[in-house]
Design a protein around this motif. Sequence first.
Motif: not given
Length: 215
Positions: A157-176
């Motif tokens: 669960l912690r791994e899935a939650q961390g991976r999802k947050r990492g993917e969201d952060l990566n997407e935000r950094v990409l668009w920025f």
Amino acid sequence: MNLLAIHFCIFVLLIDIIDSVELTFELPDNSKECFYQEVLKNRSAILEYQVITGGQYDVDVELLSPTKEIIYRQIKSQFDSHQFTAPKTGVYAACFSNEFSTFSHKLIYMDFSLTEEVNPLPGVDEHATVLTQMEQTAQEIHKSLNAILDYQTHHRLREAQGRKRGEDLNERVLWFSIIETSAMLIIAITTVIVLRSFFTEKRPSQMKYGRLDGR
């Protein structure tokens, strides 16, 4: 020995199927889902849940008795666990609501199970003799396997939650980065055009017309 091991594995699997409801499900926006578990009177049970992804990682939770009485309620909770003793035999419902959200889907982990340990070796308690070393070892292995399963579940669960947050952060950094790069290109092109307009030489025809106008 092999036959005993096979019986042990089958029995543990049957316990997991009958005495627990453990799953990960998607809860759409403006929706509500309920899951049911039959609990005998005076039997202890536990409800554990965690929002893995979606929105602000929150969900409304209710635990209902067979008579629809509310045993447990949480509003916009991210994770929690609640243990209770059933006052009567019946089907208890764990309901998860995302009705307050208009666009965010939620991915939720839930474990609704009975907490009382069932003897992994049926018939052992019927004997008046002391447990043999093999029987004691089997019981210890059973408890250790249950603990390992719990640890693995929480780590996943912690791994899935961390991976999802990492993917969201990566997407935000990409668009920025895309927006920042586009802005820099626009500024650079505009600067070049303005500077060229300052240093562009006038044509002879333009200079001639300028002198005539001066006369």
